[in-house]
Scaffold this motif. Structure first.
Motif, PDB file in Angstrom:
ATOM      1  N   ILE A   1      21.187 103.375  24.680  1.00  0.00           N
ATOM      2  CA  ILE A   1      22.221 102.828  23.805  1.00  0.00           C
ATOM      3  C   ILE A   1      21.593 102.772  22.423  1.00  0.00           C
ATOM      4  O   ILE A   1      20.771 101.910  22.125  1.00  0.00           O
ATOM      5  CB  ILE A   1      22.685 101.436  24.265  1.00  0.00           C
ATOM      6  CG1 ILE A   1      23.241 101.502  25.685  1.00  0.00           C
ATOM      7  CG2 ILE A   1      23.727 100.885  23.293  1.00  0.00           C
ATOM      8  CD1 ILE A   1      24.474 102.387  25.851  1.00  0.00           C
ATOM      9  N   ALA A   2      21.956 103.730  21.589  1.00  0.00           N
ATOM     10  CA  ALA A   2      21.276 103.916  20.313  1.00  0.00           C
ATOM     11  C   ALA A   2      22.206 104.607  19.328  1.00  0.00           C
ATOM     12  O   ALA A   2      23.338 104.965  19.667  1.00  0.00           O
ATOM     13  CB  ALA A   2      19.995 104.739  20.521  1.00  0.00           C
ATOM     14  N   SER A   3      21.708 104.806  18.126  1.00  0.00           N
ATOM     15  CA  SER A   3      22.519 105.475  17.108  1.00  0.00           C
ATOM     16  C   SER A   3      22.404 106.991  17.198  1.00  0.00           C
ATOM     17  O   SER A   3      23.267 107.718  16.711  1.00  0.00           O
ATOM     18  CB  SER A   3      22.098 105.014  15.714  1.00  0.00           C
ATOM     19  OG  SER A   3      20.844 105.593  15.353  1.00  0.00           O
ATOM     20  N   GLY A   4      21.301 107.475  17.794  1.00  0.00           N
ATOM     21  CA  GLY A   4      21.074 108.913  17.875  1.00  0.00           C
ATOM     22  C   GLY A   4      20.471 109.498  16.621  1.00  0.00           C
ATOM     23  O   GLY A   4      20.373 110.723  16.483  1.00  0.00           O
ATOM     24  N   ALA A   5      20.044 108.650  15.683  1.00  0.00           N
ATOM     25  CA  ALA A   5      19.423 109.119  14.441  1.00  0.00           C
ATOM     26  C   ALA A   5      18.203 108.262  14.156  1.00  0.00           C
ATOM     27  O   ALA A   5      18.109 107.122  14.617  1.00  0.00           O
ATOM     28  CB  ALA A   5      20.400 109.051  13.278  1.00  0.00           C
TER      29      ALA A   5
END
Length: 315
Positions: A237-241
């Motif tokens: 669960i993250a922003s992906g950046a």
């Protein structure tokens, strides 16, 4: 409407999750060693939240909470959090993080919970081997915090094999936003900018890590609770950046005109002599496909939302 027990329910993440659960009509049991201003404010708004004091390392406390409320699901957020805190007290870290988690899993199983969500961390990976990694990246944690959290995941898998209670692990990264108690970037940068104080970090501008806005993490936790048939037991669960610290400084200076903040080149240190290992972005495609998770906040949007919350007196 469901009954959901949140361990660490008075903490930064637990209090935010408790409010989101209550807002959609769930009955929430916020289990923590002590109350907090954030949880008290949430209880004033939502009668669906019940505060239950107790220690996760004390079985009578846990058993009484589970027996009294019979939660259908559990979100396990309670822990000694962070590399520096764990390094200062490794024995206490393992007692709380490992022994406490095992007690939560046992109580969930014995008292009829149908699902447990365990909040995990990117620290289980140790140094990242690529700028962006997925959940199949090798786990080689460094230090008491990452090792304890990896041990929890592995012990949970053994528990699932023996007893069958679903336990999902949500691995997140550097969570930020209103209510963050730890003096860590980007909070330190934002605090200085909004107070009109100069702040220069001697190093760290080249350091990259995935920063996750608190609302996105809460949304991911809700997705994991609601997903009918997750295919995996671990999700990012993250922003992906992973913006650099230098890029974050530039964003804060743009959002707060006149801010006197800067960072020198090089890697980032948690504290003097405690360097951060190589990090990067957490790919969240698995959570998107399986759980329906979609992050809403990149770094600029998250910092702007945090500033708005400050102006509204919500932080």
């Amino acid at each position: 409407m469901a009954r959901i027990l949140v361990t660490g329910g008075a903490g930064f993440i637990g209090a935010a999750l408790s409010a989101a659960l209550a807002a959609r009509g769930d009955q929430v049991i916020a289990f923590d060693r002590s109350d907090s201003p954030a949880l008290a404010r949430n209880r004033a708004c939502f009668p669906e939240i019940t505060f239950r004091p107790g220690e996760i390392t004390e079985w009578p406390h846990l058993a009484a909470a589970f027996l009294g409320h019979r939660p259908e699901a559990v979100v396990h957020c309670a822990a000694i959090v962070g590399v520096v805190a764990a390094q200062a007290s490794p024995a206490a870290t393992f007692r709380v993080n490992v022994e406490g988690a095992l007690s939560v899993f046992a109580a969930s199983r014995l008292f009829g919970a149908r699902r447990v969500i365990n909040l995990s961390t990117e620290e289980i990976y140790g140094p990242f081997q690529a700028p962006e990694i997925d959940e199949t990246h090798p786990c080689a944690p460094v230090g008491a915090y990452g090792i304890s959290k990896f041990a929890v995941e592995q012990l949970a898998r053994d528990d699932v094999r023996r007893h069958g209670l679903p336990i999902l692990h949500l691995r997140t990264c550097w969570v930020y936003g209103p209510g963050l108690p730890r003096p860590r970037v980007p909070k330190t940068l934002l605090d200085a900018a909004l107070a009109g104080r100069p702040l220069h970090l001697a190093k760290g501008a080249d350091f990259r890590v995935d920063h996750v806005y608190i609302d996105d993490l809460v949304a991911g936790l809700l997705c994991a609770l609601d997903a009918p048939r997750p295919r995996f037991d671990a999700y990012h669960i993250a922003s992906g950046a992973a913006p650099t610290l230098g890029e974050i400084v530039a964003i804060v200076r743009d959002l707060v005109p006149g801010a006197e903040i800067s960072a020198g080149p090089g890697g980032y240190d948690f504290a003097p002599g405690v360097s951060v290992v190589q990090k990067g972005a957490l790919a969240a495609g698995r959570a998107r496909d399986d759980l329906g998770y979609a992050p809403r906040f990149d770094m600029r949007a998250g910092l702007a939302a945090w500033i708005a919350a400050r102006h509204a007196g919500e932080d």
